[in-house]
Every structure is written in structure tokens, then in C-alpha cells.
Design an enzyme around this catalytic site. Structure first.
Site, PDB file in Angstrom:
ATOM      1  N   LYS A 210     -53.746  29.596  13.739  1.00 45.94           N
ATOM      2  CA  LYS A 210     -54.443  28.646  14.599  1.00 45.94           C
ATOM      3  C   LYS A 210     -55.260  27.658  13.750  1.00 45.94           C
ATOM      4  O   LYS A 210     -55.205  26.462  13.939  1.00 45.94           O
ATOM      5  CB  LYS A 210     -55.347  29.429  15.553  1.00 45.94           C
ATOM      6  CG  LYS A 210     -56.068  28.590  16.566  1.00 45.94           C
ATOM      7  CD  LYS A 210     -56.763  29.508  17.567  1.00 45.94           C
ATOM      8  CE  LYS A 210     -57.750  28.744  18.416  1.00 45.94           C
ATOM      9  NZ  LYS A 210     -58.424  29.594  19.391  1.00 45.94           N
ATOM     10  N   GLU A 216     -55.792  35.256   4.149  1.00 43.28           N
ATOM     11  CA  GLU A 216     -54.618  36.119   3.965  1.00 43.28           C
ATOM     12  C   GLU A 216     -53.328  35.339   4.221  1.00 43.28           C
ATOM     13  O   GLU A 216     -52.356  35.419   3.462  1.00 43.28           O
ATOM     14  CB  GLU A 216     -54.666  37.310   4.937  1.00 43.28           C
ATOM     15  CG  GLU A 216     -55.801  38.289   4.708  1.00 43.28           C
ATOM     16  CD  GLU A 216     -57.084  37.929   5.458  1.00 43.28           C
ATOM     17  OE1 GLU A 216     -57.288  36.725   5.756  1.00 43.28           O
ATOM     18  OE2 GLU A 216     -57.881  38.842   5.733  1.00 43.28           O
ATOM     19  N   GLY A 270     -56.942  33.553  19.698  1.00 41.77           N
ATOM     20  CA  GLY A 270     -55.932  34.148  18.812  1.00 41.77           C
ATOM     21  C   GLY A 270     -55.216  35.345  19.424  1.00 41.77           C
ATOM     22  O   GLY A 270     -53.987  35.403  19.481  1.00 41.77           O
ATOM     23  N   ARG A 271     -55.987  36.311  19.930  1.00 45.00           N
ATOM     24  CA  ARG A 271     -55.344  37.539  20.432  1.00 45.00           C
ATOM     25  C   ARG A 271     -54.696  37.350  21.805  1.00 45.00           C
ATOM     26  O   ARG A 271     -54.123  38.291  22.362  1.00 45.00           O
ATOM     27  CB  ARG A 271     -56.344  38.693  20.439  1.00 45.00           C
ATOM     28  CG  ARG A 271     -57.603  38.444  21.232  1.00 45.00           C
ATOM     29  CD  ARG A 271     -58.668  39.498  20.956  1.00 45.00           C
ATOM     30  NE  ARG A 271     -59.948  39.157  21.543  1.00 45.00           N
ATOM     31  CZ  ARG A 271     -60.829  38.318  21.007  1.00 45.00           C
ATOM     32  NH1 ARG A 271     -60.557  37.723  19.857  1.00 45.00           N
ATOM     33  NH2 ARG A 271     -61.974  38.065  21.593  1.00 45.00           N
ATOM     34  N   GLU A 356     -61.393  43.901  20.060  1.00 47.48           N
ATOM     35  CA  GLU A 356     -61.986  42.649  19.576  1.00 47.48           C
ATOM     36  C   GLU A 356     -62.600  41.893  20.758  1.00 47.48           C
ATOM     37  O   GLU A 356     -63.527  41.105  20.595  1.00 47.48           O
ATOM     38  CB  GLU A 356     -60.919  41.792  18.889  1.00 47.48           C
ATOM     39  CG  GLU A 356     -61.505  40.775  17.927  1.00 47.48           C
ATOM     40  CD  GLU A 356     -60.476  40.173  16.987  1.00 47.48           C
ATOM     41  OE1 GLU A 356     -60.367  40.656  15.846  1.00 47.48           O
ATOM     42  OE2 GLU A 356     -59.777  39.224  17.378  1.00 47.48           O
ATOM     43  N   HIS A 387     -46.775  65.881  19.518  1.00 49.60           N
ATOM     44  CA  HIS A 387     -46.730  66.802  18.379  1.00 49.60           C
ATOM     45  C   HIS A 387     -47.789  66.461  17.332  1.00 49.60           C
ATOM     46  O   HIS A 387     -47.764  66.992  16.234  1.00 49.60           O
ATOM     47  CB  HIS A 387     -45.329  66.787  17.749  1.00 49.60           C
ATOM     48  CG  HIS A 387     -44.306  67.408  18.647  1.00 49.60           C
ATOM     49  ND1 HIS A 387     -43.863  68.690  18.496  1.00 49.60           N
ATOM     50  CD2 HIS A 387     -43.687  66.920  19.743  1.00 49.60           C
ATOM     51  CE1 HIS A 387     -42.985  68.970  19.444  1.00 49.60           C
ATOM     52  NE2 HIS A 387     -42.853  67.902  20.224  1.00 49.60           N
ATOM     53  N   LYS A 515     -65.954  38.721   5.987  1.00 45.50           N
ATOM     54  CA  LYS A 515     -65.190  37.636   5.349  1.00 45.50           C
ATOM     55  C   LYS A 515     -66.084  36.858   4.392  1.00 45.50           C
ATOM     56  O   LYS A 515     -65.683  36.503   3.292  1.00 45.50           O
ATOM     57  CB  LYS A 515     -64.705  36.640   6.424  1.00 45.50           C
ATOM     58  CG  LYS A 515     -63.520  37.059   7.232  1.00 45.50           C
ATOM     59  CD  LYS A 515     -63.028  35.815   7.989  1.00 45.50           C
ATOM     60  CE  LYS A 515     -62.334  36.160   9.269  1.00 45.50           C
ATOM     61  NZ  LYS A 515     -62.094  35.011  10.134  1.00 45.50           N
TER      62      LYS A 515
HETATM   63  C1  G6Q Z   1     -58.072  36.812  17.511  1.00 50.99           C
HETATM   64  C2  G6Q Z   1     -58.782  36.424  16.343  1.00 50.99           C
HETATM   65  C3  G6Q Z   1     -58.084  36.695  15.042  1.00 50.99           C
HETATM   66  C4  G6Q Z   1     -57.152  35.579  14.578  1.00 50.99           C
HETATM   67  C5  G6Q Z   1     -56.838  35.802  13.109  1.00 50.99           C
HETATM   68  C6  G6Q Z   1     -55.911  34.764  12.563  1.00 50.99           C
HETATM   69  O1  G6Q Z   1     -58.432  36.599  18.638  1.00 50.99           O
HETATM   70  O2  G6Q Z   1     -59.183  35.106  16.488  1.00 50.99           O
HETATM   71  O3  G6Q Z   1     -57.378  37.903  15.028  1.00 50.99           O
HETATM   72  O4  G6Q Z   1     -55.999  35.560  15.360  1.00 50.99           O
HETATM   73  O5  G6Q Z   1     -58.032  35.809  12.388  1.00 50.99           O
HETATM   74  O6  G6Q Z   1     -56.457  33.496  12.674  1.00 50.99           O
HETATM   75  P1  G6Q Z   1     -55.591  32.231  12.460  1.00 50.99           P
HETATM   76  O7  G6Q Z   1     -54.535  32.195  13.501  1.00 50.99           O
HETATM   77  O8  G6Q Z   1     -56.530  31.069  12.560  1.00 50.99           O
HETATM   78  O9  G6Q Z   1     -54.979  32.334  11.082  1.00 50.99           O
END
Ligand code: G6Q
Length: 546
Positions: A210, A216, A270-271, A356, A387, A515
């Protein structure tokens, strides 16, 4: 505004539950209409919530709580584009990106639906060109492998859905049109192991981010680019990289042309973004028609959530039952147990979705919260979970409410496999609810010829107290449509709970601090300095540097 604990329904629930704790699920089932009273269907998803520690009064108090917490107005607000993510001043409109009604939705004076439809079309023709082989790599080869590079919300959703819909990824010849891989971890092992078996000529990287700044993802994307360039040269990047992002400029600077960038918007968290361009890997993997069905299933659940009365509203019922155990029975966790191999990643996907969103301890008004909010979500697909950890659910000291999710019709009909799977699926909730009394255990041991001494020594270990609450959710069949419904069901359940607990389910400030600290530590590791930390952190840095 009154605080949660001073609401009438909350206080009534609190005193009602004191009495309810003397009642068992077994006693409640004296009412032989309990199943028909407490189960219902939404299209092709059935929910049985009769195996809960819940009387009629409990149910009506939970409904009263939802009303007193203004849930219906909050639902309207979310769908209507209100800025309910107030700490980030954002609307929350993942429901709009799977909306198929041809009505405009105006946010900040702009119709967001027209932008959404533009990206949907762009995705559609891209998916068509990749799947038909029209999209060629730099050496003229078609794409056989897609690598989604993203993390968190830009990874867990598409990864889970691709895995769940494997069965829908085949062409008429029963071959996967293209395979999909996911790289998320900054640990170099992730990208190295993924690339090992891939041919750069047939590989397309999708950078899902996003912000297009996530450390990462950027690191993995750069390593992937270096791998590609070393094999095929610099010009290959434009043919082998696309981006899904709100930050087109950053994607351009990375070397991805605007026409290969798929946009989305701040009103998609994001989620909750798997329905947007972030779902591009899913769409390429299962094809446009299946992806559309997936969105339509979620949309159908949206309409149900928006329109059904609270008592027959699946996300509302599940959400409130969760509140009952979390806040009045001191349950710390909630297990999600899918009895379908294709849903093996569902619990880990939901961990982010739920934890989250509702792992918060400050309310709407910035006050410290004195009651419990989001539970710990965990689980594993059946029968593997049985199990592994079911012992603790059956006989441990903790109350663990659980959702059992199964399918009526298997996609892989081999011998009696499905019947055996279903027998376990049903037997577990029966055992959890009704247990096994000491008298029954003793009679069984006697029949086996055990002595009185042996019986009294063994019996306590073989008793199941029961009274462990469960919900059973059954899909007619796992399809793109029903998976869309299921995911949306849980998304809305999370929202319901966030409304009751008065938290902002759509921000995630709790992931920031680590972070920021990592940035300082990274510099120190590079410069081989221990820096200014507590004794433990400095000691560990020194240990790693020595
Ligand atoms: C979800 C969070 C988080 C996000 C990641 C990746 O709701 O915002 O999990 O999706 O940190 O972020 P980017 O898509 O910006 O790389």
C-alpha cells in the site's frame, strides 16, 4: 457518552451471567427445539450456535447490548463512508471494493465507485493477458510463475485465498495456468528458497505494498529485481514487475511503469485489502470469473450484515457470543478450527484480521480501557489440531470457545475420507459440549474388568466436564463465492466486537514502536556499536556482534 460498563445491558448481563454459570449446555439441551431456535442459514452458509452457554435471556441481553451500543447506526456509518477510522481520519470502505450495485458512493465530494470500477477493469484485462499468454516476458516466454512480494495485509489474505482456492486454479486441461508463490519475510531464506526453482523468463513479480515503503517488502523486491536483472538484463524489469500500491510515484522510481501499477486507496486498510488490487495474485491464479464470484460472495455477506435484523445477523451473533465469553467468562482466547484442508491458512489469516483490529486498550475517547478487548485467535485445521492441542480444550483449566468450520460437500471425493472427517467435526463439538460423566467412566472401567482400586485411580483422568462452548459453521461447498462470504463474515464479526468494546478496529499503531527501534539497532549493527539501550538489549547486541 456513557462508558461500556455503565450500559444497562452490560450491567444486566453481568449479573445474569453469575446465575448462568450454574447452568450447563447439557441442561440447556433439555429444550429439544434448541437447534432450530439457535441455527440459521445465510445463502449457503449455516451457523449453529446452540452449543453455547446461553439462555434465551442471555441472547436477548446480548441483542440489547448491541442496540445500546448503537451497532445499527455504526454499521450504516461504515457502509456510508463515515470516517470511523478516526485516528487516521479515514473512511473504512473495503465493502465498496466488492460492491456490485451500480450506485455512486460519495466520499469527500468524490464518487469512489468510479475509481474502484476503473481499477477493477484494469485488473480484469491484465489477468486476461497473463492467463492467455498474451503478456510476454522479455524473452518472449509466457508467464508461468507469479511471485507476490508483500507482508502483513499485503500477504496473508492473498496467500490464504490462493491456497484455499487451489482447486479453482486449473485450466480445462487440469493444469495450473500459472503458479503463485509468496515472499514476505525479510529473512533472506524466504526469497532465496522461493527463487531457487523459478525460471526468470517465466516469472512475474507483483510488489504488493500500500505504502511502497515497507522495509521487508522493499528489500525483497530489490533482491528479486537484482536476481532478474542479473539473468535477463535491466530492460526485463518492466516486463517482469507490476505493483499494487497507493504510491505510484515510488513504484515508478523502482522501475515499474504507471500502466503496470494497480492503485487502491486510503479507505482500504491493509488487512482488509484483499478485495482490491492487492488481490491481483489471486485473480491471476483463479481467473477473472472466479475472482468476481469471490467478490460477489463477500458482497452478499455485506448485504446480509447491513440488512438482516440483529437476531438473525450472522456476524452480529458471532461477535456478541465472543463478547459474552471474553468479558463475562474470562476467556482469553478463541479457537478457529477449519475442517477443510483448503482452509489451513484461515486461522493465521484471521489472527491478523482480528488481533490487529481489536488488540487495543484505549477507547473512542482516548480513555484507558478497564475491560478485556480482542481475544487471542489461534487454531489449526482438523483433524491435525485434534492430535495436537485438543487435549487442553477438552480437559485443560481454560475455557476456550471455538468455531468449527466445515463443508457439506468435499472437493476431493476419495472413498470415505469426507465422512470420516465429518464424523470428527461433529464428534468434537458434541464431546466439548456434553463431556463424559464420572458415573459413565466408572461403568466403562468396570465392564473392562478393572478392580475398584484401579477404577477410582483412573476415573478422574477420564472424566470430561464438557460445557465447552462452540459454534458450528457449515458451507455447502468451498467455492470462490462461499469463501468470499466466510471471510466477510469474520471481517464484520470483528467490526461488531470493536463497536461493543469501543475501539478503533481499523488502525494499528501497536506495530510502530518496534519498527522505529529496529532502525536505530540496524545502524548500530552495521557500525558494530552496542548503542544506548537497557542492559539486556545492549548485552544481546554485543553477543551478536562478537
Ligand atoms: C494491516 C497493516 C499491515 C500492512 C503491512 C504492509 O492492516 O496495515 O499489516 O498491511 O504493514 O504494508 P504495506 O502494504 O504498506 O507494505
Amino acid at each position: 457518552m456513557k462508558n461500556l460498563e455503565s450500559l444497562k445491558a452490560w450491567q444486566e448481563l453481568s449479573s445474569h451471567v453469575k446465575e448462568l454459570k450454574n447452568t450447563t449446555i447439557k441442561q440447556l439441551f433439555v429444550d429439544n427445539k434448541r437447534f432450530s431456535k439457535y441455527s440459521f442459514k445465510v445463502e449457503n452458509i449455516m451457523l449453529d450456535f446452540s452449543k453455547n452457554i446461553m439462555e434465551e435471556k442471555t441472547f436477548s441481553l446480548l441483542m440489547a447490548l448491541a442496540k445500546e451500543a448503537n451497532l445499527p447506526a455504526k454499521i450504516e456509518g461504515m457502509f456510508g463512508g463515515e470516517k470511523i477510522n478516526w485516528t487516521e481520519k479515514r473512511s473504512v470502505l473495503h465493502t465498496a471494493i466488492r460492491n456490485f450495485e451500480s450506485k455512486p458512493l460519495v466520499v469527500d465530494g468524490k464518487d469512489v465507485m468510479s475509481d474502484i470500477l476503473t481499477v477493477r477493469k484494469q485488473m480484469h484485462s491484465f489477468v486476461e493477458s497473463v492467463r492467455s499468454g498474451e503478456w510476454k516476458g522479455v524473452t518472449g516466454n509466457r508467464i508461468r510463475h507469479i511471485v507476490n512480494i508483500g507482508i502483513g495485509g499485503s500477504d496473508l489474505g492473498p496467500r490464504m485465498v490462493c491456497n484455499a482456492l487451489k482447486n479453482y486454479a486449473n485450466d480445462k486441461l487440469n493444469n495450473h495456468v500459472c503458479d503463485v508463490h509468496f515472499v514476505s519475510n525479510v529473512d533472506g531464506t524466504d526469497i532465496t528458497e522461493t527463487l531457487k526453482s523459478l525460471d526468470p523468463q517465466e516469472t512475474l513479480f507483483m510488489v504488493a505494498s500500500k505504502t511502497f515503503t515497507t522495509q521487508e517488502t522493499m528489500m525483497n523486491a530489490k533482491s528479486a529485481r537484482a536476481w532478474l536483472v542479473s539473468a535477463l538484463g535491466k530492460d526485463a524489469v518492466s516486463k517482469h514487475f507490476v505493483a499494487m500500491t497507493t504510491n505510484i510515484e515510488a513504484a515508478n522510481s523502482f522501475g515499474i511503469e504507471s500502466k503496470n501499477c494497480f492503485g487502491f486507496w486510503d479507505f482500504v486498510g491493509g488487512r482488509y485489502s484483499l478485495w482490491s488490487a492487492i488481490g491481483l495474485s489471486v485473480a491471476c491464479y483463479i481467473g477473472n470469473n472466479n475472482f468476481e464470484q469471490f467478490l460477489k460472495g463477500a458482497h452478499a455477506m455485506d448485504l446480509h450484515f447491513k440488512n438482516a435484523p440483529l437476531e438473525k445477523n450472522m456476524p452480529v451473533v458471532l461477535g456478541l457470543l465472543g463478547v459474552l465469553y471474553n468479558n463475562f467468562f474470562d476467556a482469553d482466547s478463541h479457537a478457529v478450527l477449519p475442517y477443510d484442508q483448503y482452509l489451513e491458512l484461515f486461522p493465521s489469516y484471521l489472527q491478523q484480521g482480528d488481533m490487529e483490529s481489536n488488540g487495543k486498550s484505549v477507547d473512542f475517547d482516548g480513555n484507558e480501557i478497564a475491560y478485556q478487548t480482542g481475544p487471542i485467535i489461534w487454531g489449526r485445521h482438523g483433524t491435525d489440531g485434534q492430535h495436537a492441542f485438543y487435549q487442553l480444550i477438552h480437559q485443560g483449566t481454560k475455557l476456550i470457545p471455538a468455531d468449527f468450520i466445515g463443508v457439506k460437500e468435499s472437493l476431493n471425493k476419495i472413498g470415505d475420507h469426507h465422512q470420516v472427517l465429518l464424523s470428527h467435526f461433529l464428534a468434537q463439538t458434541e464431546a466439548l459440549a456434553f463431556g463424559k460423566e464420572r458415573s459413565v467412566v466408572e461403568a466403562e472401567l468396570k465392564k473392562e474388568g478393572k478392580s475398584a482400586g484401579e477404577i477410582s485411580a483412573l476415573a478422574p483422568h477420564k472424566v470430561f466436564k464438557g460445557n465447552r462452548p462452540t459454534n458450528t459453521i457449515i458451507l455447502d461447498k468451498l467455492t470462490p463465492y462461499s469463501l468470499g462470504q466466510l471471510i466477510a463474515l469474520y471481517e464484520h464479526k470483528i467490526f461488531v466486537q470493536g463497536v461493543i468494546w469501543r475501539v478503533n478496529s481499523f488502525d494499528q499503531w501497536g506495530v510502530e514502536l518496534g519498527k522505529v527501534l529496529a532502525k536505530t539497532i540496524l545502524e548500530e549493527l552495521k557500525e558494530k556499536k552496542t548503542g544506548n539501550h537497557d542492559a539486556s538489549t545492549s548485552g544481546l547486541i554485543k553477543y551478536l556482534l562478537d
